[in-house]
Design a protein around this motif. Structure first.
Motif, mmCIF file in Angstrom:
data_model
loop_
_atom_site.group_PDB
_atom_site.id
_atom_site.type_symbol
_atom_site.label_atom_id
_atom_site.label_comp_id
_atom_site.label_asym_id
_atom_site.label_seq_id
_atom_site.Cartn_x
_atom_site.Cartn_y
_atom_site.Cartn_z
ATOM 1 N N ASP A 118 -4.584 -1.465 -7.882
ATOM 2 C CA ASP A 118 -5.620 -1.276 -6.878
ATOM 3 C C ASP A 118 -4.908 -0.639 -5.694
ATOM 4 N N GLY A 119 -5.510 -0.574 -4.584
ATOM 5 C CA GLY A 119 -4.872 0.082 -3.448
ATOM 6 C C GLY A 119 -3.767 -0.711 -2.793
ATOM 7 N N TYR A 120 -3.539 -1.947 -3.254
ATOM 8 C CA TYR A 120 -2.606 -2.815 -2.549
ATOM 9 C C TYR A 120 -1.462 -3.335 -3.396
ATOM 10 N N LYS A 121 -1.550 -3.231 -4.703
ATOM 11 C CA LYS A 121 -0.468 -3.773 -5.526
ATOM 12 C C LYS A 121 -0.153 -2.840 -6.684
ATOM 13 N N ALA A 122 1.111 -2.896 -7.092
ATOM 14 C CA ALA A 122 1.593 -2.025 -8.164
ATOM 15 C C ALA A 122 2.607 -2.796 -8.992
ATOM 16 N N ASN A 133 7.268 13.263 -8.540
ATOM 17 C CA ASN A 133 6.340 12.568 -7.668
ATOM 18 C C ASN A 133 5.289 13.612 -7.331
ATOM 19 N N LYS A 134 4.246 13.675 -8.174
ATOM 20 C CA LYS A 134 3.218 14.705 -8.031
ATOM 21 C C LYS A 134 1.907 14.075 -7.570
ATOM 22 N N ILE A 135 1.285 14.718 -6.624
ATOM 23 C CA ILE A 135 -0.052 14.302 -6.208
ATOM 24 C C ILE A 135 -1.009 15.471 -6.443
ATOM 25 N N VAL A 136 -2.207 15.164 -6.854
ATOM 26 C CA VAL A 136 -3.225 16.180 -7.110
ATOM 27 C C VAL A 136 -3.573 16.868 -5.789
ATOM 28 N N ASN A 137 -3.605 18.208 -5.817
ATOM 29 C CA ASN A 137 -3.997 18.962 -4.619
ATOM 30 C C ASN A 137 -5.378 18.524 -4.154
ATOM 31 N N GLY A 138 -5.492 18.299 -2.866
ATOM 32 C CA GLY A 138 -6.766 17.903 -2.287
ATOM 33 C C GLY A 138 -7.122 16.441 -2.477
ATOM 34 N N SER A 139 -6.193 15.641 -2.963
ATOM 35 C CA SER A 139 -6.481 14.219 -3.166
ATOM 36 C C SER A 139 -6.835 13.544 -1.846
ATOM 37 N N PRO A 140 -7.872 12.716 -1.841
ATOM 38 C CA PRO A 140 -8.209 11.997 -0.610
ATOM 39 C C PRO A 140 -7.210 10.873 -0.302
ATOM 40 N N TRP A 141 -6.295 10.609 -1.231
ATOM 41 C CA TRP A 141 -5.318 9.533 -1.044
ATOM 42 C C TRP A 141 -3.902 10.089 -0.897
ATOM 43 N N SER A 142 -3.740 11.088 -0.050
ATOM 44 C CA SER A 142 -2.435 11.725 0.114
ATOM 45 C C SER A 142 -1.614 11.145 1.255
ATOM 46 N N ALA A 143 -2.193 10.297 2.082
ATOM 47 C CA ALA A 143 -1.443 9.684 3.193
ATOM 48 C C ALA A 143 -0.431 8.682 2.646
ATOM 49 N N ASP A 144 0.675 8.499 3.369
ATOM 50 C CA ASP A 144 1.696 7.531 2.955
ATOM 51 C C ASP A 144 1.101 6.133 2.754
ATOM 52 N N SER A 145 0.132 5.780 3.578
ATOM 53 C CA SER A 145 -0.487 4.449 3.468
ATOM 54 C C SER A 145 -1.357 4.310 2.224
ATOM 55 N N ASP A 146 -1.616 5.418 1.525
ATOM 56 C CA ASP A 146 -2.448 5.406 0.315
ATOM 57 C C ASP A 146 -1.634 5.643 -0.956
ATOM 58 N N PHE A 147 -0.323 5.446 -0.901
ATOM 59 C CA PHE A 147 0.533 5.739 -2.049
ATOM 60 C C PHE A 147 0.062 5.008 -3.303
ATOM 61 N N ALA A 152 -3.273 4.411 -8.501
ATOM 62 C CA ALA A 152 -4.340 3.656 -9.165
ATOM 63 C C ALA A 152 -5.525 4.555 -9.521
ATOM 64 N N ARG A 153 -5.802 5.542 -8.696
ATOM 65 C CA ARG A 153 -6.931 6.458 -8.927
ATOM 66 C C ARG A 153 -6.523 7.702 -9.723
ATOM 67 N N GLU A 154 -5.311 7.648 -10.315
ATOM 68 C CA GLU A 154 -4.784 8.748 -11.140
ATOM 69 C C GLU A 154 -4.746 10.065 -10.384
ATOM 70 N N GLN A 155 -4.428 9.977 -9.095
ATOM 71 C CA GLN A 155 -4.266 11.161 -8.259
ATOM 72 C C GLN A 155 -2.788 11.481 -8.026
ATOM 73 N N ARG A 212 0.816 -1.230 0.000
ATOM 74 C CA ARG A 212 0.000 0.000 0.000
ATOM 75 C C ARG A 212 0.839 1.264 0.000
ATOM 76 N N THR A 213 1.953 1.239 0.741
ATOM 77 C CA THR A 213 2.795 2.429 0.856
ATOM 78 C C THR A 213 3.727 2.589 -0.343
ATOM 79 N N GLY A 214 3.799 1.568 -1.211
ATOM 80 C CA GLY A 214 4.672 1.624 -2.371
ATOM 81 C C GLY A 214 6.145 1.481 -2.035
ATOM 82 N N ARG A 215 6.453 1.057 -0.822
ATOM 83 C CA ARG A 215 7.861 0.960 -0.392
ATOM 84 C C ARG A 215 8.669 0.060 -1.309
ATOM 85 N N ASP A 216 8.174 -1.140 -1.587
ATOM 86 C CA ASP A 216 8.913 -2.075 -2.440
ATOM 87 C C ASP A 216 8.996 -1.570 -3.880
#
Length: 185
Positions: A153-157, A101-115, A120-123, A74-78
């Protein structure tokens, strides 16, 4: 995941493939015009398990490779660790690429755990590119390289690397014509 250093021969001809190659080990057609999966490549890299090519009248013009999934990441560490290693190797061959490494301003998935979810949500974009326009030292008919993390998805990349050759415009035009012809059917 096993790692292997990228050798200069690998860089000059990614995976042993060169612009215009026509004698390839084609597998199935991809669901895009003029794209094919390859059954094998002359110089495989153990980090990648998917090889696809854009192919046209001028032969090979683009290579797209992908890694196996980084599951439960989820964090994209690996995925980021593998990205950083591959980026460093490509930087060593072509000079420093442009990285963001750009994230959309106001993205609901900005936490490290939502990397991964943010990708996946193009944010979020996590990408590096190399081209002569950006000051990279391109050679051997390569004009563009792109490395990125793709979230499924939120768990694999996965990581993908794309290589474009000087004949990309010919192939892109032919693929566009094939799409237009297919849409008329």
């Amino acid at each position: 995941m096993a790692t292997a250093a990228i050798t200069p021969a690998w860089a000059a001809a990614p995976f042993g493939l060169k612009m215009g190659d026509k004698n390839l080990d084609f597998g199935d057609r991809w669901d895009r015009p003029n794209w094919f999966w390859l059954n094998s490549v002359p110089m495989p890299d153990p980090r990648f398990n998917r090889y696809a090519v854009l192919f046209g009248s001028s032969g090979l013009c683009r290579i797209l490779v992908g890694t196996p999934y980084f599951p439960d990441d989820r964090t994209g560490r690996d995925a980021r660790t593998a990205f950083d290693q591959i980026k460093s190797e490509i930087d060593g061959l072509y000079g420093n690429g442009r990285y963001w490494n750009k994230i959309v301003n106001g993205s609901p998935w900005s936490a490290d755990s939502d990397f991964v979810m943010s990708i996946a949500r193009e944010q979020r974009e996590y990408i590096a590119v190399w081209s002569s326009e950006l000051g990279s030292k391109m050679r051997d008919d390569l004009v563009y390289i792109e490395l990125k993390i793709v979230g499924h998805d939120g768990y694999k990349a996965i990581l993908t690397v794309s290589y474009e050759f000087k004949n990309i415009d010919i192939c892109a035009d032919e693929a566009a014509a094939a799409r237009r012809a297919a849409s008329k059917d």
